[in-house]
Write a protein that holds these residues in place. Sequence first.
Motif, PDB file in Angstrom:
ATOM      1  N   ALA A   1      -3.732  -6.564 -18.556  1.00  0.00           N
ATOM      2  CA  ALA A   1      -3.547  -7.771 -17.750  1.00  0.00           C
ATOM      3  C   ALA A   1      -2.088  -8.187 -17.691  1.00  0.00           C
ATOM      4  CB  ALA A   1      -4.381  -8.912 -18.336  1.00  0.00           C
ATOM      5  N   VAL A   2      -1.718  -8.763 -16.529  1.00  0.00           N
ATOM      6  CA  VAL A   2      -0.389  -9.355 -16.367  1.00  0.00           C
ATOM      7  C   VAL A   2      -0.406 -10.720 -17.040  1.00  0.00           C
ATOM      8  CG1 VAL A   2       1.326 -10.181 -14.725  1.00  0.00           C
ATOM      9  CG2 VAL A   2      -0.017  -8.126 -14.199  1.00  0.00           C
TER      10      VAL A   2
ATOM     11  N   ASP B   1       0.827  -1.204   0.000  1.00  0.00           N
ATOM     12  CA  ASP B   1       0.000   0.000   0.000  1.00  0.00           C
ATOM     13  C   ASP B   1       0.863   1.257   0.000  1.00  0.00           C
ATOM     14  OD1 ASP B   1      -2.265  -1.522  -0.004  1.00  0.00           O
ATOM     15  OD2 ASP B   1      -2.681  -1.310   2.153  1.00  0.00           O
ATOM     16  N   GLY B   2       2.007   1.187   0.646  1.00  0.00           N
ATOM     17  CA  GLY B   2       2.905   2.346   0.696  1.00  0.00           C
ATOM     18  C   GLY B   2       3.539   2.677  -0.644  1.00  0.00           C
ATOM     19  N   LEU B   3       3.452   1.744  -1.582  1.00  0.00           N
ATOM     20  CA  LEU B   3       4.037   1.970  -2.919  1.00  0.00           C
ATOM     21  C   LEU B   3       3.022   2.516  -3.916  1.00  0.00           C
ATOM     22  CD1 LEU B   3       6.145  -1.322  -3.277  1.00  0.00           C
ATOM     23  CD2 LEU B   3       6.967   0.946  -2.639  1.00  0.00           C
ATOM     24  N   SER B   4       1.799   2.786  -3.469  1.00  0.00           N
ATOM     25  CA  SER B   4       0.735   3.177  -4.406  1.00  0.00           C
ATOM     26  C   SER B   4       1.069   4.468  -5.160  1.00  0.00           C
ATOM     27  CB  SER B   4      -0.591   3.333  -3.655  1.00  0.00           C
ATOM     28  OG  SER B   4      -0.469   4.330  -2.636  1.00  0.00           O
ATOM     29  N   GLY B   5       1.695   5.431  -4.469  1.00  0.00           N
ATOM     30  CA  GLY B   5       2.056   6.686  -5.143  1.00  0.00           C
ATOM     31  C   GLY B   5       3.074   6.461  -6.244  1.00  0.00           C
TER      32      GLY B   5
ATOM     33  N   ASN C   1      -2.458  -3.060  -8.132  1.00  0.00           N
ATOM     34  CA  ASN C   1      -2.930  -1.796  -8.731  1.00  0.00           C
ATOM     35  C   ASN C   1      -2.075  -1.293  -9.894  1.00  0.00           C
ATOM     36  OD1 ASN C   1      -5.112  -1.612  -6.916  1.00  0.00           O
ATOM     37  ND2 ASN C   1      -3.802  -0.621  -5.380  1.00  0.00           N
ATOM     38  N   PHE C   2      -0.993  -2.008 -10.263  1.00  0.00           N
ATOM     39  CA  PHE C   2      -0.200  -1.556 -11.411  1.00  0.00           C
ATOM     40  C   PHE C   2      -1.063  -1.607 -12.670  1.00  0.00           C
ATOM     41  CE2 PHE C   2       2.792  -1.605 -14.860  1.00  0.00           C
ATOM     42  CZ  PHE C   2       3.873  -0.851 -14.420  1.00  0.00           C
ATOM     43  N   ALA C   3      -1.692  -2.746 -12.923  1.00  0.00           N
ATOM     44  CA  ALA C   3      -2.524  -2.896 -14.125  1.00  0.00           C
ATOM     45  C   ALA C   3      -3.736  -1.965 -14.082  1.00  0.00           C
ATOM     46  CB  ALA C   3      -2.968  -4.345 -14.273  1.00  0.00           C
ATOM     47  N   GLN C   4      -4.368  -1.841 -12.891  1.00  0.00           N
ATOM     48  CA  GLN C   4      -5.553  -0.987 -12.786  1.00  0.00           C
ATOM     49  C   GLN C   4      -5.218   0.479 -13.065  1.00  0.00           C
ATOM     50  OE1 GLN C   4      -4.610  -3.422 -10.827  1.00  0.00           O
ATOM     51  NE2 GLN C   4      -6.317  -4.357  -9.676  1.00  0.00           N
TER      52      GLN C   4
END
Length: 722
Positions: A357-358, A300-304, A340-343
């Motif tokens: 998609a991965v 979650d801390g990597l979301s930014g 969340n990378f793909a989203q």
Amino acid sequence: MAELGKCPEHYIFGLDIGTRSIVGTVGYRESEKKFVIVAQVVEMHETRAMLDGQIHDIGKVAESIQTVRQKLEEIIGFRLEEVCIAAAGRVLKTVNVHVDYDLEDEVVIDVEHLRTLELLGIEKAYDSLKHRKKKEELRLYCVGSTIVHYYLNDYLMLNLEGHKGSKISAELIATFLPDEVIESLYAAVERANLSVANLTLEPIAASEVAIPVNYRLLNIALVDVGAGTSDISITKDGSIIGYGMIPYAGDEFTEEIAKRYLVDFATAEEIKMACFSEKKVTYKDIMGLENTIPAKDVLDGLSGTVERITKNVADKIKELNGGSSVSAVFIVGGGGKLPNFAQNLAKFLELPKERVAVRGEEVLGSVEFLQKDIEKDSTLVTPVGICLSYYEKNNNFILVSVNGRQVKLYDNGKLSVMDAAMQIGFPKENLFPKRGKELIYWLNGEKRMLRGEAGEAAQITINGKRGSFNSQINGEDIIEIIPSTAGKDASGEVGKLVEFKRKDTLTFNVNGKIVKCPRMVKVNGNVVLDTYSLQEDDKIEILDYYFMEELLEFMDMTDPEEFFINHKEGDWNDRIYDESIIECIWYEEESSNGIKDVQELIESMQDSETVNEETEKGNSAEYEKQKIVSEKGISQDKEKYPNNNSVKKEDKKAKSITVAVNNETIVLSGKENYIFVDILDFYPFDTSVAAGNTVVTKVNGIAGSFSTPISDGDSIELGWES
């Protein structure tokens, strides 16, 4: 040793030489739809021997390759001598250019024109890269190009084929592979006592697995999220049309973890990798304190950071795809597995989340691993693809001969003679027909240009057979190119100008009778004949008017006391335009000189034009003379106007000239300017008996007419010929 299912001589050895590690894979193709991995070994770099996909320490990389090779040989019990490798997408150089192609007048545009336009764009992009590193000897291989936009006569068009135009243009993206990247890869492999069996690009290798051939008609982006960079390739219409890279990938996440949890880079990398398989992660920070945190909190801390990187990836995809989004995106590589990378990428590309998609286990379904401890995921896509690219053999280097010189080319499946010519620096102007020098002139104040003639195109043979610069070539082809030639320089005459040919005479109504006068042309301020040859930067005026003085001189008439132009009192500076009505008035006392009325003069001119030609021929040569001069509006009736003095105004600028008529010296006097017919007033020429069929009228050896101007010192020929 793993159980082997195929003879070792059928094994394919592939190396994925990455920034952090080297992955060695040995396998064989059991069928068109099944590939078997016999063994796979991963060796981490002990030092920073590679940075961003580029080898910096050839010796260290060669040692790692040798280690991978030995471990694989122990597993398979067979010596490996050839290897398939791939150049990282991050080392590719991508250039955007605008290119113009001027055609011969207006032509229907076909596939050849479009291919030539693309090749010209590739060459321009190539020159652009070389210019940036002009101090270095730079060799580049074009590995892909795509047209972003077409233009027809500077107007944006979706498709040019079949249209007619004189100029086509394009916005083009071209991708090049620097030679030093290839040389370092080959050098490292050779130091490990291996030879290169096939070389491809990592984006192409990943596409071999992630994007099946039957999908490549679609507009799809493949994103390989590695350690230092995210490599991007775009497919469309059956092939890969563009490559790109952004310098953000897995290391960005690792660095963020290091800063957040106060650990070194290696520990941060361990934390990141543990998050994919563990619910909680335990680590020691640089203070020596042991900490345990939920894996979800780390992610979650990597979301930014994920949002920032995916925004950059989306922008690059749109740039490579001509400014618009693609239809779908496949993601490979470890970094792409982050939540969340793909989203996020779908959001920035304005795509439904299902279309991003991965790609991992689902695209490796046709791949069997004999090593049971290997988990199928997106990190294995590129290593497997490197092995599979061996069977395609369409992305490798080939050698051809161009004019006796060996040339190495990267075979992207559509190599042409133009590619080979560019690689040896053959000037493009020696491929295309060259026009002769153009001629610039000015017509009535407007700039004009005459094109030179087109020359011959370059003569091209491939293995002794006739070809063109768009002909496809293959390995070992022998190409001969004879340079193109230039055509003749542009030339032209005043009389051939459309504006002059359209109307070469002006008609005036003088005292009720029609008089036709030749249209006058001035070049650089001087009156010239219609046979005048145009010169560079000539200022040409095709006049559509006469001045009264010029009209009177042409008609050989004295100045009237009064004259009217179109029923208005005229001035000597007034211009007289085509079909104007002129009325001339002389006072009675002037008639004592033999002019009772200008009407009589004009009627005599008109009479000479309407005499029956057969009757005139019977009256011998007098008809010939009278007919020619009357066509010019000049009377030679010597009984009414002896020596023309009775109808000729006194000219204060009159001068004498000396000419040679049939080698006899003759002096002409009484006028400012002279034409050929004036000779008859001073030279005895018997016109009463025809001595031939045609009158010879030559000035300085050049055929003329009775209206040809003559000057002092001219040599005149006057006589008859059959």
